[in-house]
Design an enzyme around this catalytic site. Structure first.
Site, short mmCIF file in Angstrom:
data_model
loop_
_atom_site.label_atom_id
_atom_site.label_comp_id
_atom_site.label_asym_id
_atom_site.label_seq_id
_atom_site.Cartn_x
_atom_site.Cartn_y
_atom_site.Cartn_z
N ARG A 100 30.52 -31.32 26.19
CA ARG A 100 30.85 -29.75 26.48
C ARG A 100 31.59 -29.22 25.52
O ARG A 100 31.41 -28.15 24.99
CB ARG A 100 31.06 -29.86 27.83
CG ARG A 100 30.01 -29.90 28.99
CD ARG A 100 30.62 -29.82 30.46
NE ARG A 100 31.66 -30.82 30.34
CZ ARG A 100 32.84 -30.50 31.38
NH1 ARG A 100 32.84 -29.52 31.91
NH2 ARG A 100 33.74 -31.29 31.57
N ASN A 128 28.52 -29.55 33.49
CA ASN A 128 27.73 -30.67 34.02
C ASN A 128 27.16 -30.43 35.29
O ASN A 128 27.23 -29.46 35.96
CB ASN A 128 29.12 -31.70 34.23
CG ASN A 128 29.58 -32.20 33.17
OD1 ASN A 128 29.19 -32.31 32.17
ND2 ASN A 128 30.84 -32.80 33.43
#
Length: 97
Positions: A26, A44
């Protein structure tokens, strides 16, 4: 009438599968998106995937998809499902969630 996403800012929604959680994916995605001038988020999902939502020029969103699929990401990307829609304009900056 639905606006053609190729004629203005678009919203990319990409679902990235593989080993992409707990490996800096990320953060890496955020860095690439900011370099491209995109706004949005990388989050997520409970099933182990990461959902990337980015808004900006279609060419920049296409480039982000190429980077996500490119093999230089942290972890191990098994697949990227990408969808394009007209931008909604709700984001400022790019965040990890």
């Amino acid at each position: 009438m639905t606006e053609d996403p190729s004629e203005g800012p678009v919203r990319l929604t990409a679902l990235v599968s593989g080993q992409v959680q707990g490996v800096g994916f990320r953060w890496w995605t955020r860095c690439r998106a900011l370099e491209l001038g995109l706004v949005g988020q990388a989050a997520n999902l409970p099933d182990g995937r990461v959902r990337v939502v980015a808004e900006g020029a279609r060419s920049d969103c296409d480039r982000l998809v190429e980077l996500l699929r490119g093999g230089a990401t942290p972890g191990d990307v098994a697949g990227v499902q990408a969808r394009f829609d007209p931008a909604e304009g709700h984001f400022t900056g790019f965040v990890e969630r």
